[in-house]
Design a protein around this motif. Structure first.
Motif, short mmCIF file in Angstrom:
data_model
loop_
_atom_site.label_atom_id
_atom_site.label_comp_id
_atom_site.label_asym_id
_atom_site.label_seq_id
_atom_site.Cartn_x
_atom_site.Cartn_y
_atom_site.Cartn_z
N LEU A 90 0.85 -1.21 0.00
CA LEU A 90 0.00 0.00 0.00
C LEU A 90 0.87 1.25 0.00
CD1 LEU A 90 -3.11 0.79 0.37
CD2 LEU A 90 -2.48 1.23 2.76
N ALA A 91 1.94 1.24 0.82
CA ALA A 91 2.82 2.42 0.90
C ALA A 91 3.74 2.52 -0.30
CB ALA A 91 3.63 2.35 2.19
N LEU A 92 4.26 1.36 -0.75
CA LEU A 92 5.16 1.38 -1.92
C LEU A 92 4.45 1.98 -3.12
CD1 LEU A 92 6.91 -2.13 -1.69
CD2 LEU A 92 7.95 0.11 -1.21
N GLU A 93 3.25 1.47 -3.38
CA GLU A 93 2.50 1.95 -4.54
C GLU A 93 1.91 3.34 -4.30
OE1 GLU A 93 1.06 -2.31 -6.49
OE2 GLU A 93 -0.42 -1.04 -5.44
N GLY A 94 1.57 3.61 -3.04
CA GLY A 94 0.88 4.86 -2.73
C GLY A 94 1.76 6.08 -2.87
N PHE A 95 3.01 5.99 -2.30
CA PHE A 95 3.87 7.19 -2.42
C PHE A 95 5.36 6.89 -2.42
CE2 PHE A 95 5.78 8.26 1.79
CZ PHE A 95 5.21 7.27 2.58
N LEU A 96 5.77 5.77 -1.85
CA LEU A 96 7.22 5.56 -1.74
C LEU A 96 7.88 5.44 -3.12
CD1 LEU A 96 7.23 3.09 1.31
CD2 LEU A 96 7.96 5.49 1.32
N HIS A 97 7.26 4.63 -4.00
CA HIS A 97 7.82 4.54 -5.36
C HIS A 97 7.52 5.79 -6.17
CE1 HIS A 97 9.39 0.70 -4.63
NE2 HIS A 97 8.41 -0.08 -5.05
N PRO A 98 6.27 6.27 -6.21
CA PRO A 98 5.99 7.49 -7.01
C PRO A 98 6.90 8.67 -6.64
CG PRO A 98 3.91 6.49 -6.32
CD PRO A 98 5.01 5.73 -5.64
N LEU A 99 7.25 8.79 -5.36
CA LEU A 99 8.09 9.93 -4.93
C LEU A 99 9.58 9.57 -4.93
CD1 LEU A 99 6.01 11.62 -2.07
CD2 LEU A 99 6.12 12.21 -4.49
N LYS A 100 9.87 8.36 -5.42
CA LYS A 100 11.27 7.93 -5.57
C LYS A 100 12.05 7.98 -4.25
CE LYS A 100 11.61 9.13 -10.54
NZ LYS A 100 10.14 9.10 -10.66
N ILE A 101 11.41 7.52 -3.18
CA ILE A 101 12.10 7.43 -1.89
C ILE A 101 13.20 6.37 -2.03
CG2 ILE A 101 11.86 6.92 0.59
CD1 ILE A 101 10.29 9.45 -0.44
N PRO A 102 14.43 6.69 -1.61
CA PRO A 102 15.52 5.73 -1.79
C PRO A 102 15.20 4.38 -1.16
CG PRO A 102 16.36 7.85 -0.99
CD PRO A 102 14.85 7.94 -0.96
N LEU A 103 15.47 3.31 -1.90
CA LEU A 103 15.15 1.96 -1.40
C LEU A 103 15.86 1.69 -0.08
CD1 LEU A 103 15.13 -0.18 -4.69
CD2 LEU A 103 13.16 0.68 -3.35
N ALA A 104 17.05 2.27 0.09
CA ALA A 104 17.81 2.05 1.33
C ALA A 104 17.11 2.68 2.53
CB ALA A 104 19.21 2.64 1.19
N HIS A 105 16.12 3.52 2.25
CA HIS A 105 15.38 4.16 3.34
C HIS A 105 14.03 3.48 3.61
CE1 HIS A 105 17.49 8.33 3.65
NE2 HIS A 105 18.36 7.35 3.46
N ILE A 106 13.79 2.38 2.90
CA ILE A 106 12.51 1.68 3.09
C ILE A 106 12.80 0.34 3.75
CG2 ILE A 106 10.48 0.72 1.93
CD1 ILE A 106 11.07 2.68 -0.40
N HIS A 107 12.34 0.16 4.96
CA HIS A 107 12.67 -1.04 5.74
C HIS A 107 11.40 -1.89 5.86
CE1 HIS A 107 16.44 1.00 6.54
NE2 HIS A 107 15.71 2.08 6.83
N ALA A 108 11.19 -2.68 4.80
CA ALA A 108 9.92 -3.38 4.64
C ALA A 108 9.94 -4.75 5.31
CB ALA A 108 9.64 -3.55 3.15
#
Ligand code: 6PG
Length: 255
Positions: A90-108
């Motif tokens: 939900l978060a990846l598709e909602g804004f993390l990917h669209p806003l290009k948040i660095p993958l190293a900053h996403i702790h899924a």
């Protein structure tokens, strides 16, 4: 600990989402002004979807601000990140990917990990590695978003489940018999040390539980959400969700 509980009631769920997005960006910009990284735990369920869409629409300027933050998750369901029920998806598709948040900053979290205890331990190590610590050495989030279920659960801290009593400051794998599932969830020791907690609740389905939480004080059994007792807890509600809260309570807590 002195707790500051504030209720803010908005006309619509869209306005709640806008306020939540503003809050996240305010935290990010404040930290940016101090040249600091920030640490946020995102909630799950359906409520955050509108907030994520709101963030995504704010485009690259928001993306730049939010890229200073590390994003963790309050909990994850017993599904893979590709699954449509996943809080991470939900978060990846909602804004993390669209806003290009660095993958190293996403702790899924991997909610479908065969060794769920091992995954909880891995996530807990990520907290230890990245987050600043309180004086009692507990990893401290700058901001935690939470939702509330109709049974008063929050994150995956469900009534009657073992994780409610966990003293370990991190993630645990929690058996949830009422859903016949196991879920990864942050525990109260971490949640209650967050600098800020924002609880989002919208829609008339939330009115009964919020009426109980803010209406009756003599109830001996506390709901899991009521054991969130960090220093600053902000409830962002729409008119429908708040419709059962006594007016005097609204006046007392709204500012
Ligand atoms: C989840 C969440 C859970 C959620 C509440 C509210 O995985 O479902 O972590 O704690 O925040 O159940 O869910 P809604 O936003 O769908 O009402």
């Amino acid at each position: 600990m002195l707790q500051d509980v504030t209720l803010r009631v908005y006309e619509t769920a869209r306005e709640v989402a806008d306020a939540a997005a503003d809050l996240l960006l305010e935290v990010a910009d404040n930290l940016s002004g101090m040249d600091l990284e920030g640490f946020v735990a995102l909630s799950g369920g359906s409520t955050p979807k509108v907030m994520y869409e709101n963030l995504s629409k704010r485009g690259p300027v928001a993306g730049k601000s939010l890229s200073r933050l590390h994003f963790f998750f309050g909990d994850e369901r017993n599904v893979g990140n590709y699954d449509e029920r996943s809080n991470v998806r939900l978060a990846l598709e909602g804004f993390l990917h669209p806003l290009k948040i660095p993958l190293a900053h996403i702790h899924a979290p991997d909610g479908a990990a065969a060794d769920l205890e091992g995954e909880a331990a891995r996530l807990s190590r990520m907290l230890e590695l990245h987050l600043p610590r309180t004086r009692t050495r507990i990893p401290q989030f700058d901001l935690v978003f939470l939702g509330v279920g109709n049974d008063g659960h929050t994150a995956s801290l469900f009534p009657g489940t073992k994780a409610l009593d966990a003293t370990f400051p991190g993630y645990v794998a929690n058996e949830v018999p009422q859903l016949d599932t196991r879920r990864l969830t942050l525990t109260y020791p971490v949640l209650n040390k967050a600098a800020h907690v924002a609880v989002l609740a919208t829609g008339e389905s939330k009115a009964p539980i919020l009426a109980q939480i803010f209406g009756s004080t003599e109830r001996e059994t506390k709901y899991p959400i009521e054991q969130i007792d960090g220093p600053k807890v902000l409830w962002l509600l729409d008119r429908e969700a708040a419709s059962g809260i006594p007016p005097e309570k609204l006046r007392e807590l709204s500012r």
